[in-house]
Write a protein that holds these residues in place. Structure first.
Motif, PDB file in Angstrom:
ATOM      1  N   ARG A  15       0.976  -1.115   0.221  1.00 41.26           N
ATOM      2  CA  ARG A  15      -0.068   0.000  -0.010  1.00 41.26           C
ATOM      3  C   ARG A  15       0.702   1.378  -0.004  1.00 41.26           C
ATOM      4  O   ARG A  15       0.388   2.391  -0.471  1.00 41.26           O
ATOM      5  CB  ARG A  15      -1.031  -0.016   1.021  1.00 41.26           C
ATOM      6  CG  ARG A  15      -2.061  -0.859   0.947  1.00 41.26           C
ATOM      7  CD  ARG A  15      -3.129  -0.395   1.925  1.00 41.26           C
ATOM      8  NE  ARG A  15      -2.962  -1.257   3.247  1.00 41.26           N
ATOM      9  CZ  ARG A  15      -3.217  -2.529   3.526  1.00 41.26           C
ATOM     10  NH1 ARG A  15      -3.920  -3.377   2.578  1.00 41.26           N
ATOM     11  NH2 ARG A  15      -2.985  -3.041   4.738  1.00 41.26           N
ATOM     12  N   GLU A  16       2.077   1.431   0.452  1.00 45.55           N
ATOM     13  CA  GLU A  16       2.845   2.357   0.579  1.00 45.55           C
ATOM     14  C   GLU A  16       3.486   2.427  -0.854  1.00 45.55           C
ATOM     15  O   GLU A  16       3.933   3.506  -1.469  1.00 45.55           O
ATOM     16  CB  GLU A  16       4.083   2.282   1.677  1.00 45.55           C
ATOM     17  CG  GLU A  16       3.354   2.404   3.118  1.00 45.55           C
ATOM     18  CD  GLU A  16       2.783   4.014   3.376  1.00 45.55           C
ATOM     19  OE1 GLU A  16       3.338   4.812   2.629  1.00 45.55           O
ATOM     20  OE2 GLU A  16       1.891   3.810   3.932  1.00 45.55           O
ATOM     21  N   LEU A  17       3.971   1.481  -1.347  1.00 44.66           N
ATOM     22  CA  LEU A  17       4.636   1.300  -2.562  1.00 44.66           C
ATOM     23  C   LEU A  17       4.014   1.884  -3.877  1.00 44.66           C
ATOM     24  O   LEU A  17       4.483   2.443  -4.857  1.00 44.66           O
ATOM     25  CB  LEU A  17       5.155  -0.059  -2.992  1.00 44.66           C
ATOM     26  CG  LEU A  17       6.479  -0.910  -2.132  1.00 44.66           C
ATOM     27  CD1 LEU A  17       6.711  -2.212  -2.594  1.00 44.66           C
ATOM     28  CD2 LEU A  17       7.594   0.076  -2.579  1.00 44.66           C
ATOM     29  N   ILE A  18       2.568   1.365  -3.754  1.00 39.62           N
ATOM     30  CA  ILE A  18       1.828   1.854  -4.996  1.00 39.62           C
ATOM     31  C   ILE A  18       1.804   3.241  -5.165  1.00 39.62           C
ATOM     32  O   ILE A  18       1.504   3.736  -6.322  1.00 39.62           O
ATOM     33  CB  ILE A  18       0.310   1.315  -4.671  1.00 39.62           C
ATOM     34  CG1 ILE A  18      -0.470   1.292  -6.034  1.00 39.62           C
ATOM     35  CG2 ILE A  18      -0.336   1.966  -3.653  1.00 39.62           C
ATOM     36  CD1 ILE A  18       0.223   0.293  -7.087  1.00 39.62           C
ATOM     37  N   PHE A  26      -2.948   6.581 -12.260  1.00 44.76           N
ATOM     38  CA  PHE A  26      -3.773   7.680 -12.166  1.00 44.76           C
ATOM     39  C   PHE A  26      -3.273   8.275 -10.851  1.00 44.76           C
ATOM     40  O   PHE A  26      -2.689   7.754  -9.993  1.00 44.76           O
ATOM     41  CB  PHE A  26      -4.959   7.581 -12.541  1.00 44.76           C
ATOM     42  CG  PHE A  26      -5.741   6.702 -11.313  1.00 44.76           C
ATOM     43  CD1 PHE A  26      -6.179   7.275  -9.949  1.00 44.76           C
ATOM     44  CD2 PHE A  26      -5.775   5.306 -11.469  1.00 44.76           C
ATOM     45  CE1 PHE A  26      -6.996   6.358  -9.170  1.00 44.76           C
ATOM     46  CE2 PHE A  26      -6.421   4.600 -10.527  1.00 44.76           C
ATOM     47  CZ  PHE A  26      -6.867   4.935  -9.484  1.00 44.76           C
ATOM     48  N   SER A  27      -3.640   9.757 -10.605  1.00 45.67           N
ATOM     49  CA  SER A  27      -3.348  10.126  -9.408  1.00 45.67           C
ATOM     50  C   SER A  27      -4.160   9.769  -8.434  1.00 45.67           C
ATOM     51  O   SER A  27      -5.474  10.118  -8.446  1.00 45.67           O
ATOM     52  CB  SER A  27      -3.224  11.658  -9.656  1.00 45.67           C
ATOM     53  OG  SER A  27      -3.142  12.375  -8.334  1.00 45.67           O
ATOM     54  N   PHE A  28      -3.810   9.216  -7.130  1.00 49.39           N
ATOM     55  CA  PHE A  28      -4.553   8.801  -6.059  1.00 49.39           C
ATOM     56  C   PHE A  28      -4.797   9.582  -5.021  1.00 49.39           C
ATOM     57  O   PHE A  28      -4.036  10.732  -4.802  1.00 49.39           O
ATOM     58  CB  PHE A  28      -4.021   7.515  -5.292  1.00 49.39           C
ATOM     59  CG  PHE A  28      -3.427   6.447  -6.296  1.00 49.39           C
ATOM     60  CD1 PHE A  28      -3.821   6.010  -7.336  1.00 49.39           C
ATOM     61  CD2 PHE A  28      -2.012   6.010  -5.747  1.00 49.39           C
ATOM     62  CE1 PHE A  28      -3.189   4.937  -8.048  1.00 49.39           C
ATOM     63  CE2 PHE A  28      -1.492   5.030  -6.531  1.00 49.39           C
ATOM     64  CZ  PHE A  28      -2.093   4.559  -7.594  1.00 49.39           C
ATOM     65  N   GLU A  29      -6.065   9.823  -4.720  1.00 53.21           N
ATOM     66  CA  GLU A  29      -6.393  10.779  -3.523  1.00 53.21           C
ATOM     67  C   GLU A  29      -6.330   9.976  -2.134  1.00 53.21           C
ATOM     68  O   GLU A  29      -5.767  10.504  -1.221  1.00 53.21           O
ATOM     69  CB  GLU A  29      -7.882  11.105  -3.585  1.00 53.21           C
ATOM     70  CG  GLU A  29      -8.286  11.932  -4.695  1.00 53.21           C
ATOM     71  CD  GLU A  29      -9.960  12.161  -4.817  1.00 53.21           C
ATOM     72  OE1 GLU A  29     -10.453  11.536  -4.110  1.00 53.21           O
ATOM     73  OE2 GLU A  29     -10.088  12.806  -5.769  1.00 53.21           O
ATOM     74  N   ARG A  30      -6.539   8.691  -2.102  1.00 50.80           N
ATOM     75  CA  ARG A  30      -6.543   7.767  -0.874  1.00 50.80           C
ATOM     76  C   ARG A  30      -6.129   6.384  -1.376  1.00 50.80           C
ATOM     77  O   ARG A  30      -6.429   6.016  -2.448  1.00 50.80           O
ATOM     78  CB  ARG A  30      -7.739   7.903  -0.181  1.00 50.80           C
ATOM     79  CG  ARG A  30      -8.172   8.979   0.281  1.00 50.80           C
ATOM     80  CD  ARG A  30      -9.386   8.982   1.016  1.00 50.80           C
ATOM     81  NE  ARG A  30     -10.406   8.249   0.336  1.00 50.80           N
ATOM     82  CZ  ARG A  30     -11.774   8.275   0.803  1.00 50.80           C
ATOM     83  NH1 ARG A  30     -12.162   8.757   1.897  1.00 50.80           N
ATOM     84  NH2 ARG A  30     -12.750   7.755  -0.075  1.00 50.80           N
ATOM     85  N   VAL A  31      -5.335   5.792  -0.477  1.00 51.83           N
ATOM     86  CA  VAL A  31      -5.082   4.358  -0.627  1.00 51.83           C
ATOM     87  C   VAL A  31      -5.477   3.683   0.802  1.00 51.83           C
ATOM     88  O   VAL A  31      -5.171   4.202   1.760  1.00 51.83           O
ATOM     89  CB  VAL A  31      -3.711   4.183  -1.024  1.00 51.83           C
ATOM     90  CG1 VAL A  31      -3.255   2.562  -1.283  1.00 51.83           C
ATOM     91  CG2 VAL A  31      -3.245   4.797  -2.465  1.00 51.83           C
ATOM     92  N   ILE A  46      -8.184   5.283  -5.044  1.00 54.55           N
ATOM     93  CA  ILE A  46      -9.218   6.327  -5.909  1.00 54.55           C
ATOM     94  C   ILE A  46      -8.920   7.508  -6.276  1.00 54.55           C
ATOM     95  O   ILE A  46      -7.899   8.093  -5.737  1.00 54.55           O
ATOM     96  CB  ILE A  46     -10.666   6.328  -4.968  1.00 54.55           C
ATOM     97  CG1 ILE A  46     -10.483   6.878  -3.752  1.00 54.55           C
ATOM     98  CG2 ILE A  46     -11.435   4.865  -4.926  1.00 54.55           C
ATOM     99  CD1 ILE A  46     -11.747   7.426  -3.079  1.00 54.55           C
ATOM    100  N   ASN A  47      -9.395   7.959  -7.194  1.00 56.94           N
ATOM    101  CA  ASN A  47      -9.521   9.276  -7.686  1.00 56.94           C
ATOM    102  C   ASN A  47     -11.109   9.899  -8.083  1.00 56.94           C
ATOM    103  O   ASN A  47     -11.560   9.384  -8.978  1.00 56.94           O
ATOM    104  CB  ASN A  47      -8.539   9.671  -8.925  1.00 56.94           C
ATOM    105  CG  ASN A  47      -8.644  11.154  -9.150  1.00 56.94           C
ATOM    106  OD1 ASN A  47      -9.564  11.938  -9.428  1.00 56.94           O
ATOM    107  ND2 ASN A  47      -7.408  11.833  -9.162  1.00 56.94           N
ATOM    108  N   SER A  48     -11.694  10.701  -6.856  1.00 57.80           N
ATOM    109  CA  SER A  48     -13.157  11.039  -7.203  1.00 57.80           C
ATOM    110  C   SER A  48     -13.397  11.823  -8.358  1.00 57.80           C
ATOM    111  O   SER A  48     -14.278  11.615  -9.249  1.00 57.80           O
ATOM    112  CB  SER A  48     -13.435  11.881  -6.280  1.00 57.80           C
ATOM    113  OG  SER A  48     -13.717  10.840  -5.105  1.00 57.80           O
ATOM    114  N   GLU A  49     -12.414  12.587  -9.041  1.00 60.52           N
ATOM    115  CA  GLU A  49     -12.505  13.576 -10.036  1.00 60.52           C
ATOM    116  C   GLU A  49     -12.625  12.846 -11.377  1.00 60.52           C
ATOM    117  O   GLU A  49     -13.543  12.835 -12.345  1.00 60.52           O
ATOM    118  CB  GLU A  49     -11.366  14.772 -10.010  1.00 60.52           C
ATOM    119  CG  GLU A  49     -11.805  15.784 -11.067  1.00 60.52           C
ATOM    120  CD  GLU A  49     -10.685  16.721 -11.237  1.00 60.52           C
ATOM    121  OE1 GLU A  49     -10.402  17.216 -12.280  1.00 60.52           O
ATOM    122  OE2 GLU A  49     -10.448  17.239 -10.028  1.00 60.52           O
ATOM    123  N   SER A  50     -11.782  11.809 -11.496  1.00 62.98           N
ATOM    124  CA  SER A  50     -11.641  11.065 -12.833  1.00 62.98           C
ATOM    125  C   SER A  50     -12.552   9.642 -12.598  1.00 62.98           C
ATOM    126  O   SER A  50     -12.559   9.055 -13.684  1.00 62.98           O
ATOM    127  CB  SER A  50     -10.292  10.777 -13.237  1.00 62.98           C
ATOM    128  OG  SER A  50      -9.659   9.882 -11.971  1.00 62.98           O
TER     129      SER A  50
END
Length: 122
Positions: A15-18, A26-31, A46-50
């Motif tokens: 989860r840290e490496l990702i 894509f750019s993550f908001e949260r993992v 996730i990325n809510s915008e995309s």
């Protein structure tokens, strides 16, 4: 119980490496992770915008990961109701013991990231 502990530590490391593979995804908001009843997905980003979501599994076993693990992951993703209509799905598999030739071929065809230990192989 040591094997269970080792697996949990490996999941946390993955989860840290990702975060370092966002350029390929894509750019993550949260993992984090996801679970419901007796089903669990080790990595969800996730990325809510995309409307993009990444699903991943981390395997800390002495066997190479095969296509069955990917199929199981894809089946579990249907239970995740986050933006179910119109979301962009991505997949990643982490393994300490590598991947079968069949899984490598599937990854190339379906654009699935494969990471052996901490190195991107596909």
């Amino acid at each position: 119980s040591f094997d269970n502990l080792q697996g949990l530590v490996y999941e946390n490391v993955c989860r840290e490496l990702i975060w370092q593979y966002q350029d390929q995804l894509f750019s993550f908001e949260r993992v984090g992770r996801w679970w419901e009843d007796d089903k669990e997905i080790d990595i969800v980003a996730i990325n809510s915008e995309s409307k993009s979501i990444l699903f991943g599994e981390c395997k800390c076993t002495n066997k190479p990961v095969g296509t069955n693990i990917c199929e199981d992951l894809k089946a579990k993703t249907k239970m995740v109701d986050w933006k179910i209509n119109g979301r962009n799905e991505y997949y990643v598999l982490f393994s300490v013991s590598g991947f079968t030739p069949g899984m490598i071929a599937l990854a190339k065809k379906d654009k699935i990231l494969l990471i052996n230990k901490d190195k991107l192989i596909s």
